[in-house]
Write a protein that holds these residues in place. Structure first.
Motif, short mmCIF file in Angstrom:
data_model
loop_
_atom_site.label_atom_id
_atom_site.label_comp_id
_atom_site.label_asym_id
_atom_site.label_seq_id
_atom_site.Cartn_x
_atom_site.Cartn_y
_atom_site.Cartn_z
N MET A 110 -16.62 0.87 35.89
CA MET A 110 -16.74 0.74 37.29
C MET A 110 -18.17 0.47 37.93
N GLU A 111 -19.22 0.73 37.17
CA GLU A 111 -20.75 0.19 37.70
C GLU A 111 -20.56 -1.37 37.94
N ASP A 112 -19.74 -2.02 37.55
CA ASP A 112 -19.81 -3.53 37.62
C ASP A 112 -18.70 -3.92 38.88
#
Length: 340
Positions: A110-112
């Motif tokens: 989800m950081e991407d």
């Protein structure tokens, strides 16, 4: 109808007649003793005050992790889709316990995550086509005949950014808050923070038309960011003939743009203008420090708590619905002559 991440199907019906003269019930609706029924009568319909009845029919739940931003019924009238930030699901109207995922942009990490889905709608005539918009200002047209999972789009509509106009707020204000197919199916109408745009399905490189909704706010973006107004999601609507578009603004104002004459008008949704036979008067906003005419309102006097996010236009008639804060206004045949 959507409630965060649950979808409900309702039946809305009107009644202006009621049956009287039942054989097995009395006037209060109690069942009669059959032994007392000595003759049969034909019940008759009597006029009554109009009554609107709303009854829940189906609940479609447990398919979305995030808040649903769009629901669109397909032209086949058998299926519909629902979209949240990261996924679009396809449902059959008769099946409530499962749906089919047709778009999934959730990254493995989800950081991407770089963009989210902001709106989605089916084509009005071709049941295999749908479009969805993103927070990056792009539109993706997808064809369900090409693949079961429509992660690869058929067309990508995106306007190249002007490097000279780039600012801290560029990405936020370019996010598309709404997308609507024209009734003809040939065009797309989109709304971002400052503009409404009309796209031709046959031209992906840039919009066919761009309309400035409230360009006078361009100098106010810093304060609009601080009070979170810059994240407001305005909707847009076509009139029945696709010749005029409508979208909301602040101060209970809404805007109309005539695509043929290129005229535009700012109107106000208020209790006074919603009275019978009241005529909607054009309003004008002047930029800070600009020359003011009589009845002009200064951009510094606008009430940003009064915002028209939701608008709808009757598919055939000159009737519009405007949702302003806690009020719903219906205007019929009152749109001023400046637009015609």
């Amino acid at each position: 109808h959507q409630n965060i991440s649950t979808i409900k199907l309702w039946k809305v019906s009107e009644r202006d007649k009621r049956p009287e003269g039942y054989n097995l019930k009395d006037e209060e609706g109690r069942i009669k003793d059959i032994s007392t029924v000595t003759s049969l009568q034909v019940p008759v319909l009597k006029p009554m005050d109009l009554m609107v009845e709303v009854t829940p029919r189906r609940v479609f739940a447990n398919a979305h992790t995030y808040h649903i931003n769009s629901i669109s019924v397909n032209s086949d009238y058998e299926t519909y889709m629902s979209a949240d930030d990261l996924r679009i699901n396809l449902w059959h109207l008769d099946i409530t316990d499962r749906s089919f995922n047709i778009v999934d942009i959730k990254p493995a990490n989800m950081e991407d995550l770089t963009e989210v889905i902001t709106a989605a709608e089916f084509h009005p005539h071709h049941c295999n086509l749908f479009v969805y918009s993103s927070s990056k200002g792009t539109l993706r047209l997808c064809d369900m005949r090409e693949a079961a999972l429509c992660d690869k789009h058929s067309k990508l509509f995106e306007e190249p950014e002007d490097p000279s106009a780039r600012s801290f707020f560029s990405e936020i204000i370019s996010s598309v808050s709404d997308v609507k197919f024209s009734h003809s199916g040939r065009y797309l109408l989109t709304r971002d923070y400052l503009t409404a745009k009309v796209w031709d399905l046959n031209m992906e490189s840039k919009p066919l038309e761009t309309y400035q909704v409230h360009d006078y706010l361009r100098s106010k973006l810093c304060s609009l960011y601080e009070n979170d107004c810059i994240f407001d999601k305005f909707e847009c609507a076509w009139n029945g003939s696709d010749s005029v578009i409508m979208t909301g603004a602040y101060n209970n104002f809404f805007r109309m743009f005539d695509r043929n004459t290129k005229r535009d008008v700012t109107l106000e949704a208020s209790r006074e203008s919603s009275k019978p036979r009241a005529v909607l008067k054009p309003r004008r906003v002047c930029a800070a420090g600009g020359k003011r005419r009589k009845d002009d309102i200064s951009v510094d006097s606008l009430d940003f708590t009064k915002k028209i996010l939701h608008t709808a236009w009757h598919p055939n008639e000159n009737i519009i619905a405007i949702a302003a804060t806690n009020n719903l206004y219906i205007f019929q045949d009152k749109l001023n002559s400046e637009m015609h």
